[in-house]
Every structure is written in C-alpha cells, then in structure tokens.
Write a protein that holds these residues in place. Structure first.
Motif, PDB file in Angstrom:
ATOM      1  N   ALA A  61      -3.385  97.403  52.583  1.00 32.32           N
ATOM      2  CA  ALA A  61      -3.353  97.220  54.035  1.00 32.32           C
ATOM      3  C   ALA A  61      -3.870  98.463  54.751  1.00 32.32           C
ATOM      4  CB  ALA A  61      -1.938  96.897  54.491  1.00 32.32           C
ATOM      5  N   ASN A  62      -3.437  99.626  54.311  1.00 35.12           N
ATOM      6  CA  ASN A  62      -3.902 100.870  54.945  1.00 35.12           C
ATOM      7  C   ASN A  62      -5.392 101.088  54.725  1.00 35.12           C
ATOM      8  OD1 ASN A  62      -1.405 101.600  56.026  1.00 35.12           O
ATOM      9  ND2 ASN A  62      -0.762 102.540  54.105  1.00 35.12           N
ATOM     10  N   THR A  63      -5.884 100.636  53.578  1.00 33.75           N
ATOM     11  CA  THR A  63      -7.304 100.782  53.278  1.00 33.75           C
ATOM     12  C   THR A  63      -8.151  99.815  54.092  1.00 33.75           C
ATOM     13  OG1 THR A  63      -6.735 101.418  51.024  1.00 33.75           O
ATOM     14  CG2 THR A  63      -9.004 100.745  51.409  1.00 33.75           C
ATOM     15  N   LEU A  64      -7.659  98.586  54.265  1.00 39.14           N
ATOM     16  CA  LEU A  64      -8.462  97.549  54.898  1.00 39.14           C
ATOM     17  C   LEU A  64      -8.316  97.469  56.417  1.00 39.14           C
ATOM     18  CD1 LEU A  64      -7.979  94.678  52.296  1.00 39.14           C
ATOM     19  CD2 LEU A  64      -9.893  96.259  52.500  1.00 39.14           C
ATOM     20  N   ILE A  96       0.090  90.521  51.577  1.00 41.06           N
ATOM     21  CA  ILE A  96      -0.993  91.378  52.062  1.00 41.06           C
ATOM     22  C   ILE A  96      -1.331  91.010  53.506  1.00 41.06           C
ATOM     23  CG2 ILE A  96      -3.367  92.134  51.665  1.00 41.06           C
ATOM     24  CD1 ILE A  96      -1.369  92.914  49.447  1.00 41.06           C
ATOM     25  N   ALA A  97      -1.460  89.726  53.786  1.00 44.34           N
ATOM     26  CA  ALA A  97      -1.786  89.294  55.145  1.00 44.34           C
ATOM     27  C   ALA A  97      -0.699  89.717  56.132  1.00 44.34           C
ATOM     28  CB  ALA A  97      -1.976  87.780  55.181  1.00 44.34           C
ATOM     29  N   ASN A 126      -6.707  85.966  56.487  1.00 47.42           N
ATOM     30  CA  ASN A 126      -6.098  84.790  55.874  1.00 47.42           C
ATOM     31  C   ASN A 126      -7.022  83.867  55.076  1.00 47.42           C
ATOM     32  OD1 ASN A 126      -3.290  84.952  56.453  1.00 47.42           O
ATOM     33  ND2 ASN A 126      -3.811  84.704  58.599  1.00 47.42           N
ATOM     34  N   PRO A 127      -8.184  84.284  54.595  1.00 47.15           N
ATOM     35  CA  PRO A 127      -8.975  83.333  53.800  1.00 47.15           C
ATOM     36  C   PRO A 127      -8.365  83.053  52.424  1.00 47.15           C
ATOM     37  CG  PRO A 127     -10.082  85.434  53.852  1.00 47.15           C
ATOM     38  CD  PRO A 127      -8.927  85.522  54.801  1.00 47.15           C
TER      39      PRO A 127
END
Length: 179
Positions: A61-64, A96-97, A126-127
């Motif tokens: 999450a921090n990366t994306l 993750i989402a 959310n894909p």
C-alpha cells in the motif's frame, strides 16, 4: 373405501417424493459446503493472516499509493493490481484494497491528492475483486476440468483489460464532481 386408499396412497407418494427431494437437496448442500466452501474459507483466512502478520499489505500500500495522484498513475496501479498472478493473491479479504483505500482517503483529505481522483482510485484498487473466488465458483457450478483450465486464465486476463478501462470511465464521470 378403495378410492380413499388410492387418494391416500397418491398423497403419501407425493409427500414422500417432496420430502425425499428436500432431504437430498439438504445433503447435497452440506456436501458442497464441506467440499468447496469451507476449504476456501480456510485458505482465505490463511492468506489474510499471512498478509496481516508479515506486513506485506502495508508495504504494498505504501509503495502503490503515490501512483494515485494522476490518471496515468491510477492506470499503472490498476494494471499492477490486475496482474493475473497477483490478483488472486491480493483478492482474499480485499486487504490490499482496504489498506490502499485508507491511505488514498487520508491523502485526499490532507489535500495531497485532488478529490476528483477519488472515484477513479476506487476502480484502480479493485480490479482484483473476485479473482480469488473464480476457481471456487467454477467448482460450485460443477464445471468440467477443461472449463476451469480455460475459464480461470480468461477471467484473470479480462480483469487486466477491464480494470484500466473502468478507471478511465470513472475518471470521465468524475469530471466536475468537485468543482
């Protein structure tokens, strides 16, 4: 008297047939739950536990999350999350989402990301939704092994295509929302 016995016999057979079908349907439902749904729930629980315990969710999450400040970044984020090998692993529990969504929400609230990216960001993260359930869904539908072999990759690759398209559509619909 013979007519009454005939009616009672027909009613008894009819009720017995209905009760027998209901009983068999109950047995089949329990069998499906034990054979497919419970193992899947255990697997999802294991994956969610691993993601939470190792901190992989927060790391990803921090990366994306910095990608969410532009349409191009959201498209890249959507493609990364929809990668056919990753999406079944990212799907369980939508961990993750959820984490990326919270990070993006706080970034939007702080003013670091413009609010018009909120809707496209929702579609960008959310894909992977449902990708973890595809094999279970096919087995619940009693699909043939060949169908599963073709169906799972087909759906995973279709999400790779439809994920970025949904981000673009959401971006178009968010124009003027926050002005």
């Amino acid at each position: 008297m013979e007519g009454l016995n005939s009616v009672l016999e027909k009613v008894g057979r009819g009720v017995g047939g209905v009760v027998g079908r209901m009983y068999q349907a109950g047995r089949d439902a329990i069998d499906v739950v034990i054979r497919t749904i419970l193992p899947f729930i255990a697997f999802v629980g294991l994956i969610v536990g691993i993601i939470n315990a190792t901190g992989i969710g927060e790391l990803l999450a921090n990366t994306l999350s910095p990608l969410a400040s532009s349409l191009a970044g959201l498209l890249v984020l959507s493609v990364i999350i929809a990668i056919p090998v990753l999406s079944p692993l990212l799907g369980p529990g939508a961990v993750i989402a959820q984490i990326i969504g919270v990070l993006l929400g706080t970034q939007i609230a702080d003013g670091n990301i413009p609010p018009q990216y909120a809707l496209p960001a929702l579609f960008a993260i959310n894909p992977q939704v449902g990708c973890d359930f595809i094999p279970v869904g096919l087995s619940l539908g009693e699909a043939e092994p060949e169908t599963v072999e073709v169906g799972v990759p087909a759906i995973l690759f279709s999400r790779l295509i439809t994920g970025p398209i949904s981000v673009i559509i959401a971006y178009v619909f968010s124009i003027g929302l926050y002005s």
